[in-house]
Scaffold this active site. Structure first.
Site, PDB file in Angstrom:
ATOM      1  N   GLU A  69      74.257  11.445  64.178  1.00  0.00           N
ATOM      2  CA  GLU A  69      73.189  11.888  65.093  1.00  0.00           C
ATOM      3  C   GLU A  69      73.530  13.320  65.474  1.00  0.00           C
ATOM      4  OE1 GLU A  69      70.564  10.224  65.971  1.00  0.00           O
ATOM      5  OE2 GLU A  69      71.090   8.211  65.306  1.00  0.00           O
TER       6      GLU A  69
ATOM      7  N   CYS B 123      69.769  16.762  72.813  1.00  0.00           N
ATOM      8  CA  CYS B 123      69.527  16.999  71.383  1.00  0.00           C
ATOM      9  C   CYS B 123      68.042  16.960  71.044  1.00  0.00           C
ATOM     10  CB  CYS B 123      70.295  15.980  70.564  1.00  0.00           C
ATOM     11  SG  CYS B 123      70.014  14.305  71.121  1.00  0.00           S
TER      12      CYS B 123
HETATM   13  P1  NAD Z   1      80.741  18.764  68.598  1.00  0.00           P
HETATM   14  O1  NAD Z   1      80.329  18.520  67.211  1.00  0.00           O
HETATM   15  O2  NAD Z   1      81.460  20.021  68.909  1.00  0.00           O
HETATM   16  O3  NAD Z   1      81.693  17.609  69.112  1.00  0.00           O
HETATM   17  C1  NAD Z   1      81.318  16.250  69.047  1.00  0.00           C
HETATM   18  C2  NAD Z   1      82.556  15.391  68.883  1.00  0.00           C
HETATM   19  O4  NAD Z   1      83.145  15.675  67.615  1.00  0.00           O
HETATM   20  C3  NAD Z   1      83.631  15.646  69.934  1.00  0.00           C
HETATM   21  O5  NAD Z   1      84.209  14.425  70.311  1.00  0.00           O
HETATM   22  C4  NAD Z   1      84.619  16.502  69.188  1.00  0.00           C
HETATM   23  O6  NAD Z   1      85.946  16.420  69.674  1.00  0.00           O
HETATM   24  C5  NAD Z   1      84.521  15.902  67.785  1.00  0.00           C
HETATM   25  N1  NAD Z   1      85.006  16.782  66.723  1.00  0.00           N
HETATM   26  C6  NAD Z   1      84.954  18.142  66.684  1.00  0.00           C
HETATM   27  N2  NAD Z   1      85.527  18.596  65.542  1.00  0.00           N
HETATM   28  C7  NAD Z   1      85.923  17.499  64.845  1.00  0.00           C
HETATM   29  C8  NAD Z   1      86.581  17.318  63.587  1.00  0.00           C
HETATM   30  N3  NAD Z   1      86.960  18.347  62.844  1.00  0.00           N
HETATM   31  N4  NAD Z   1      86.820  16.058  63.171  1.00  0.00           N
HETATM   32  C9  NAD Z   1      86.460  14.999  63.931  1.00  0.00           C
HETATM   33  N5  NAD Z   1      85.863  15.114  65.134  1.00  0.00           N
HETATM   34  C10 NAD Z   1      85.588  16.347  65.587  1.00  0.00           C
HETATM   35  O7  NAD Z   1      79.435  18.604  69.489  1.00  0.00           O
HETATM   36  P2  NAD Z   1      79.299  18.842  71.058  1.00  0.00           P
HETATM   37  O8  NAD Z   1      79.324  20.315  71.277  1.00  0.00           O
HETATM   38  O9  NAD Z   1      80.255  17.977  71.791  1.00  0.00           O
HETATM   39  O10 NAD Z   1      77.838  18.259  71.342  1.00  0.00           O
HETATM   40  C11 NAD Z   1      76.687  19.007  71.227  1.00  0.00           C
HETATM   41  C12 NAD Z   1      75.968  18.708  69.932  1.00  0.00           C
HETATM   42  O11 NAD Z   1      75.689  17.331  69.829  1.00  0.00           O
HETATM   43  C13 NAD Z   1      74.627  19.385  69.828  1.00  0.00           C
HETATM   44  O12 NAD Z   1      74.472  19.952  68.550  1.00  0.00           O
HETATM   45  C14 NAD Z   1      73.634  18.266  70.016  1.00  0.00           C
HETATM   46  O13 NAD Z   1      72.377  18.464  69.447  1.00  0.00           O
HETATM   47  C15 NAD Z   1      74.335  17.126  69.402  1.00  0.00           C
HETATM   48  N6  NAD Z   1      73.820  15.866  69.912  1.00  0.00           N
HETATM   49  C16 NAD Z   1      73.053  15.078  69.089  1.00  0.00           C
HETATM   50  C17 NAD Z   1      72.506  13.896  69.552  1.00  0.00           C
HETATM   51  C18 NAD Z   1      71.676  13.009  68.677  1.00  0.00           C
HETATM   52  O14 NAD Z   1      71.545  11.848  69.015  1.00  0.00           O
HETATM   53  N7  NAD Z   1      71.116  13.492  67.603  1.00  0.00           N
HETATM   54  C19 NAD Z   1      72.744  13.504  70.855  1.00  0.00           C
HETATM   55  C20 NAD Z   1      73.499  14.329  71.667  1.00  0.00           C
HETATM   56  C21 NAD Z   1      74.050  15.500  71.176  1.00  0.00           C
END
Ligand code: NAD
Length: 471
Positions: free
Chosen positions: A244, A278
């Site tokens: 997502e 999002c």
């Molecule tokens: P992010 O991708 O930076 O982080 C999300 C998670 O991934 C965190 O727990 C982070 O620690 C982990 N992560 C980061 N790098 C990683 C790696 N190399 N390997 C494994 N895990 C890793 O996202 P964010 O900044 O926390 O959240 C914002 C984003 O989330 C926005 O782009 C938003 O649109 C999206 N989002 C999508 C939905 C949806 O349902 N489509 C819902 C909410 C947020």
């Protein structure tokens, strides 16, 4: 919460004595908690615990699973006030909204699974075959900070309901509500090892989780950039993935729509959680001849969004979750000015009286070019782009003209017309004339917004493999 310095592994709170991560209060910038920056070893222990627990939990009865979810539901209700305040402080959503959404939605979602589980067909007949739906196995759940508990619940509840075991790595920016969840689950009849929580950075513990051979599936919510890394890692040993990710959703206002209602609905949606949503409707598409009026209406709607301390009941617009996110959004506002779009409201300065914390002014740009970076890239802050269009075909082309496809809206006085246009949007959900959010409807994205669906039976099916017995 007494366990913030620990991880929850194999039914035990395990002390962590290494480096920690600061959790900040979004409204003040102060450090309010410290959580483990766990190492790969802790993640491996959690995966081993989930792997060991799978044999038993995958054979658990529906009654056992329902009982645990009932206990969880009661716990979420009981601790709702604490959840709302915790997320409000971390993420910046005003307390009234946080109470309804950040604390209310997790309980609602759990209830939807309690309602659908008794009748869910875990096996069915097809000709001479019995088709069985079996749990996928060990699931790694990785979640972001904007709706921190809601996004966790959308994975953990259906995974457990399917008979899977779980290792959760919550966002390090807003991790505390995941600890509340672990404390609640610790008090239920869930056997040890079925749910595990390891807190830490993405590039360490997250990386271990997505690459570990004993993890059968990764369910991820977060940025498209991280989703891409996960999809690549999962390909190496054919893990199942559910992703997502980001969005740049369009609100298409047709010429016959009630312009004032459509603009108000779009602005409110765009600014929900200070734009850290999002599905936010961040592109408002209006007929060219109504562009200036739409901008005036948007500016008036934005002016009503009083910024301030999210803990105060009167606050309509809270801060962003982190200094990094605030700086990123301000850079986008500066980019919008450089790109030559019309600044209708807001701007890059902090709102008056909001010198501490991570505040950004609610900002509206008019005459935004559909192919500009401002109109194409996810900003994840309170920034609305108003884009003029000449006819319906162009509106649909612009709405579908990004790499994303998560959400959208269509407004028209003619309900059939609105539905017709909605059906042409390449996106996972469309709100027609302000249709209400439905926690039983599938949620997910086309294109770079995602793979798979959450909520309702679609969310449960993500965690099931199909087996057919030819009889
Ligand atoms: P992010 O991708 O930076 O982080 C999300 C998670 O991934 C965190 O727990 C982070 O620690 C982990 N992560 C980061 N790098 C990683 C790696 N190399 N390997 C494994 N895990 C890793 O996202 P964010 O900044 O926390 O959240 C914002 C984003 O989330 C926005 O782009 C938003 O649109 C999206 N989002 C999508 C939905 C949806 O349902 N489509 C819902 C909410 C947020």
């Amino acid at each position: 919460m007494n366990n913030l310095s620990k991880n929850y592994i194999n039914g035990q709170w395990v002390n962590w004595t290494g480096d920690t991560i600061d959790v900040h209060e979004s409204g003040t910038g102060e450090v309010i908690a410290k959580v483990p920056a766990s190492g790969r070893e802790e993640m491996e222990q959690a995966i081993a615990a989930a792997d060991a627990a799978f044999a038993t939990w995958s054979e658990s009865t529906l009654e056992q699973r329902i009982k645990v979810l009932e206990q969880l539901h009661a716990g979420l209700k009981e601790r709702a006030g604490e959840i709302a305040e915790t997320v409000c402080r971390e993420v910046g959503m005003p307390i009234k909204l946080a109470t309804g959404i950040q604390a209310g939605l997790p309980a609602t979602i759990t209830k939807t699974y309690l309602n659908l589980l008794p009748d869910f067909p875990f096996s069915e007949q097809s000709g001479n075959s019995e088709v069985q739906y079996a749990p996928v196995g060990v699931v790694g759940c990785i979640t972001p900070w904007n709706y921190p508990l809601h996004q966790v619940i959308l994975k953990v509840v259906p995974a457990i309901a399917a008979g899977c075991t779980v290792v959760l790595k919550p966002s390090e920016i807003a991790p505390q509500s995941a600890y509340i969840l672990a404390e609640i689950l610790d008090g239920t009849d869930l056997p040890k090892g079925v749910f595990n929580l390891v807190c830490g950075e993405g590039h360490t513990v997250g990386d271990t989780l997505i690459k570990h051979p004993d993890v059968n599936m990764v369910s991820f919510t977060g940025s498209t950039r991280t989703g891409n890394l996960i999809a690549h890692a999962a390909a190496d040993d054919f893990k199942r993935i559910a992703l997502e990710m980001g969005g740049k959703s369009a609100s298409v206002i047709l010429p016959d729509a009630d312009l004032a209602a459509a603009v108000k609905g779009t602005v409110n949606n765009c600014l929900l959680n200070s734009g850290q949503t999002c599905t936010a409707l961040t592109r408002m598409l209006v007929p060219a001849e109504q562009h200036d009026e739409a901008c005036e209406l948007a500016a008036a709607a934005v002016a009503k969004m009083t910024p301030g301390n999210p803990l105060e009941e009167s606050t309509r617009l809270g801060p962003l979750a982190s200094a990094q996110q605030r700086d990123k959004v301000i850079d986008y506002i500066k980019l919008g000015i450089e790109e030559g779009h019309t600044l209708v409201a807001g701007g890059p300065e902090a709102p008056e009286g909001c010198d501490r914390g991570y505040f950004v002014k609610a900002t509206v740009f008019g005459n935004v070019k559909p192919d500009s970076r401002l109109a194409q890239e996810e900003i994840f802050g309170p920034v609305l782009c108003v884009i003029p269009y000449s006819d319906e075909a162009e509106a649909i082309r612009i709405a579908n003209g990004t790499q994303y496809g998560l959400s959208g809206a269509v407004w028209s006085a003619d309900a059939d017309k609105a539905k017709q246009v909605a059906s042409k949007l390449r996106t996972g959900q469309v709100f027609v004339n302000g249709g209400a959010f439905n926690p039983m409807a599938p949620f997910g994205g086309f294109g770079h917004s995602g793979i798979g669906r959450e909520f309702g039976k679609w969310g449960l099916e993500e965690f099931l493999e199909v087996r057919s017995l030819q009889l």
